[in-house]
Design an enzyme around this catalytic site. Structure first.
Site, PDB file in Angstrom:
ATOM      1  N   GLU A  44       0.845  -1.204   0.000  1.00 17.96           N
ATOM      2  CA  GLU A  44       0.000   0.000   0.000  1.00 17.96           C
ATOM      3  C   GLU A  44       0.882   1.256   0.000  1.00 17.96           C
ATOM      4  OE1 GLU A  44      -2.233   0.225   3.629  1.00 17.96           O
ATOM      5  OE2 GLU A  44      -3.576   1.809   2.884  1.00 17.96           O
ATOM      6  N   LYS A 112      -9.062   2.252  -2.597  1.00 17.91           N
ATOM      7  CA  LYS A 112      -9.386   1.649  -1.290  1.00 17.91           C
ATOM      8  C   LYS A 112     -10.786   2.077  -0.843  1.00 17.91           C
ATOM      9  CE  LYS A 112      -7.122   1.191   3.270  1.00 17.91           C
ATOM     10  NZ  LYS A 112      -5.907   1.606   4.035  1.00 17.91           N
ATOM     11  N   CYS A 148      -5.403  -3.223   2.292  1.00 15.85           N
ATOM     12  CA  CYS A 148      -5.324  -3.238   3.759  1.00 15.85           C
ATOM     13  C   CYS A 148      -6.681  -3.305   4.478  1.00 15.85           C
ATOM     14  CB  CYS A 148      -4.494  -2.042   4.221  1.00 15.85           C
ATOM     15  SG  CYS A 148      -3.585  -2.369   5.755  1.00 15.85           S
ATOM     16  N   GLY A 290      23.425   2.218  35.032  1.00 17.06           N
ATOM     17  CA  GLY A 290      23.681   0.980  35.759  1.00 17.06           C
ATOM     18  C   GLY A 290      22.396   0.177  35.939  1.00 17.06           C
TER      19      GLY A 290
END
Lengths: 542, 542
Positions: A44, A112, A148, A290
């Site tokens: 896409e 789409k 999609c 640390g």
């Protein structure tokens, strides 16, 4: 057997780099043809990358797209299917489209139909929804196109089947979240089998700002079985043979699914690597404390960029424990990165001196802790400014949620590696990374000692926060499940604790608003996925 | 004459504070009834405030809304029209609705049909579009309902007219931008006259994060003439009489339109006041430089909050000119605010000392300038942490555009007053503010001397930037008009200058991503209105 060979181009496309993306499309099309493919399918919006956001609004986008499409149409000897934004100026519409190119011209275009406008998606801001199915022919077979979100709905693929399609191609830019590939396999299997139609699903790969695209492209047969699957978190030109007589993909060897912790780790590595490289930083700087967060970030950075591009700086102050110094140095040594120590006593003292007349008799409070964090942030930023490397910040999702971090202090930096990773997940990831090599890269003591910000004597995180397993469970319910105070208490959490946590989440939105981007791995990350007003009168309750 | 009295409730509603907003609706309804109104109209989404963003996704919103609507339905003796979000759980839809309440019950509901999803708006993320017109009767007249964006389209009001409406009520949450009220008057006049129907337009007032709602509610007759107008930037319960025989609003005295510079100034004052007060900060801190930006911010802050809630801090370093010190002090004195001086020499020196071994022989560059800015930012934040006041930042739109600002330095703070104000506008605003009083609050010299960041000897802004009138014109074209490099050069600007400016805008997106919110006054502000990818390969060109 008579076969159609498809190339699923699971590739990375840099947002906005239309010329570069076009070159990649041409090169991969030629490579696929040489490997015997008759058709290649790109993700896409491959031409622009995903998501292009407001670049879509620039008038100069259209001529760039037209020039690119002309080049793509000129590709010979292979059918090319590619996603791009289409400006229909005549009708004042813009579509998220897929074009079909063959024999020197564009042969078809699909728009789409289902535009996602939730979660991380804003497609209704940019696109109009298409209304028509599109089917084209190749090797005597009818091929339908979807993009999609279309496949997450029932209707679009059903319409293609009803219109006689033999095969469906789905172009995707589907972002990663934990368990997403499992979800895709389940959904795609159901869509294929309920419509009795095979489908090929091509996903983008690579990271874009906070989004990670994890690939995992799939060819699925009409019975819902996976015939082929591309790898995750890496580019791949997946060739799949489609048996034209049987109307099925020829099955390939199955891939093992990635364990969740490995999935997350790889997503973070890809996110760091793409953010740093695409922004052209020579390397990164990490402030080591640390503790476990910065230790994990260091390992991720080294895996993403190589040890020679990673610099660690330890900035001790009087509350820094001796073992923190030892462990920070040990981490840097084990990962073979450049390690520097810069004490911040003088800086903090000079701030205290300057501020003393203004503070007058005000009692010591969190202000003095923030000064330490800001002294460190400024030192890291100065190194970044001087040598051009990006500062990676190390705040995790639990901390970002409750505001356990200093703006312009430990929050200073360009990319927050663990922004969407809860502290409990930080531990899992550290153990996972250590399990990959005989000598653990993160010293065991870093994992087992009680976490502390070391901003005052004898401080531990649990002085002001509930234990992390409790905290993270409440945060997950509140942030990712939208659960109310009452609902969380109903789950068995202590009322006062829930109230305190919700209050902290709500009142720290202003910090998150100014925070660095970080890779999204969950179903509700901060920034573009969770949009809360800063000023607001909402209070926790039912 | 037989009259219907309408109350247009141009009020402020705090986002998320449903209980508080409900109380306000009840109080204003009672007040309107006592003043003789038969109907009161509140703005769009008055119950939640605007925009509620992802608060709309919280399941616990629905019971809160239901409880509020029950209270509103119980209001007696007046018809109440109020905007609220409606969760239609049966159909899994959410609407941006307007409810009509009378005689103890809800009598009707309208769902907004046109959902804006561009510019600062994301309504498609939250709402489904309504499909039906709604008309209700009062005093024998048919009244149609519309919500905000509906009226910007031709169809919805036309449908109401076709369906027999005599009068249209429009509920709005219409944000300010320069010239917006003029635009509204023109648009509303056209809609009224082209449909020959009177309309009453009720707007929200007050600021929410970066948005400013400026009121300016209007009653417009069928001939397009304005019959009544509420004030700008302040709450008002505007009563208008509707002549039931003539079907016209009874005209009131016309308001003078605000000059643009006054409009902007008032928007900024309201934005600061609402941001600070709704966030419950006791006051604000501003770092004064002696320059015009911080001077203007100081005046705005004092107008918004009163002098006793504003603190000024001057933080000189060796590049600070003596006249900057004098001017900063003069500004503070004229505005009667608390003024402190905190030299940062010791702090900058201590950073330099700590960094020296790490910098080795690297040459002096912008790093050392950023250290000064970050020392100042940290001092201001320490004061904020210690005394709880909000730091106001003073970066203007020209600076934010080209990245002429230091992250975690002068950008440190909670609200950037001038974020959407170009430098050329800063000068206009300063002169405007000075024109309001006999003794100018901003010393004349601050306006006339060449602007400088004073981060190195003899520095002026124009060392690295084109003159501000040129810079701002290019920025306006590129940012607000989406003009390309070629188009800007076509307007007569020097090619190299345009290229340089565009390059600076593009490469500084990462700074803006972490910047403080600031009030929107333009047609394209940063943050929610301009959404650019951080990582991107877009380059300036045609």
């Amino acid at each position: 057997m008579s076969v159609l060979t498809l190339a699923l181009a699971q590739s990375a496309f840099l947002v906005g780099d239309i010329a570069g993306n076009t070159q990649k499309i041409i090169e991969q099309s030629n490579a696929a043809r040489e490997k015997g493919a008759q058709i290649i399918v790109f993700p896409e919006l491959a031409l622009t990358g995903y998501p292009p956001e407001d670049l879509l609004l620039r008038p100069s986008l259209t001529p760039r797209i037209h020039a690119a499409l002309a080049q793509i149409a000129a590709i010979e000897g292979i059918v090319v299917v590619v996603g791009y934004p289409l400006n229909d100026t005549a009708h004042k519409k813009r579509f998220n489209s897929a074009g079909v190119f063959a024999h020197g011209a564009q042969r078809g275009v699909y728009h789409k139909q289902k535009l996602p406008n939730y979660s991380v998606f804003d497609e209704a801001r940019y696109f109009d929804a298409g209304t028509d199915s599109v089917i084209f022919e190749i090797s005597g077979r009818k091929v339908g196109l979807l993009i999609c979100e279309d496949i997450w709905h029932r209707q679009p693929i059903k319409t293609l089947k009803d219109n006689g399609a033999d095969l469906v191609l789905v172009l995707n830019a589907s972002p990663f979240q934990i368990g997403k590939q499992e979800l895709r396999r389940t959904l795609l299997s159901r869509r294929a089998s309920e419509n009795e139609i095979p489908l090929a699903y091509v996903n983008l790969v690579g990271a874009q700002d906070d989004l990670v695209f994890d690939g995992g492209s799939l060819a699925i047969n009409a019975d819902g079985q996976v015939a082929a699957e591309a790898g995750r978190f890496e580019a791949e030109l997946l060739l799949v043979n489609f048996d034209l007589e049987q109307n099925t993909f020829v099955a390939q060897e199955a891939l093992k699914p990635l364990p969740k912790v490995a999935e997350i780790y790889q997503a973070l590595v890809l996110a760091v690597s793409d953010y740093v490289n695409h922004s052209r930083f020579p390397g990164v700087i990490i402030g080591l404390s640390g503790g476990i967060d910065s230790a994990l970030c260091l390992a991720i950075a080294v895996d993403a960029l190589g040890a020679d591009r990673v610099n660690a700086v330890m900035m001790p102050y009087r509350y820094t424990a001796a073992i923190s110094m030892e462990d920070a140095e040990a981490q840097a040594q084990r990962l073979n990165v450049a390690y520097h120590v810069a004490e911040i006593h003088g800086i903090v003292d000079s701030f205290a001196q300057t501020l003393a007349p203004l503070f007058a008799d005000a009692p010591i409070d969190a202000t003095e802790e923030n000064l330490q964090a800001r002294a460190r942030g400024t030192v890291l930023m100065a190194l970044s400014n001087k040598f051009g490397q990006l500062v990676l910040t190390t705040g995790n999702k639990s901390e970002m949620s409750v505001g356990y971090a200093t703006l312009y202090g430990d929050m200073a930096g360009g990319f927050d590696v663990l922004k969407d990773v809860y502290k409990t997940q930080v531990y899992e990831l550290a153990k996972f990374r250590n399990s990959l090599e005989e000598t653990p890269v993160i010293p065991e003591r870093v994992i087992t000692r009680p976490p502390s910000a070391e901003l005052r004597p004898e401080q531990t995180d649990q002085d002001s926060l509930p234990p992390y397993d409790v905290l993270d469970a409440i945060l997950y319910g509140y942030i990712e499940r939208d659960m109310s105070l009452d609902a969380l208490v109903g789950q068995g959490f202590d009322q006062a604790t829930v109230q305190h946590v919700i209050h902290l989440v709500d009142r720290n939105e202003h910090k998150r608003k100014q925070s660095a981007l970080g890779p999204r791995i969950s179903g509700r990350a901060f920034s573009r996925e969770r949009r809360y007003p800063l000023v607001n009168g909402w209070t926790a309750g039912e």
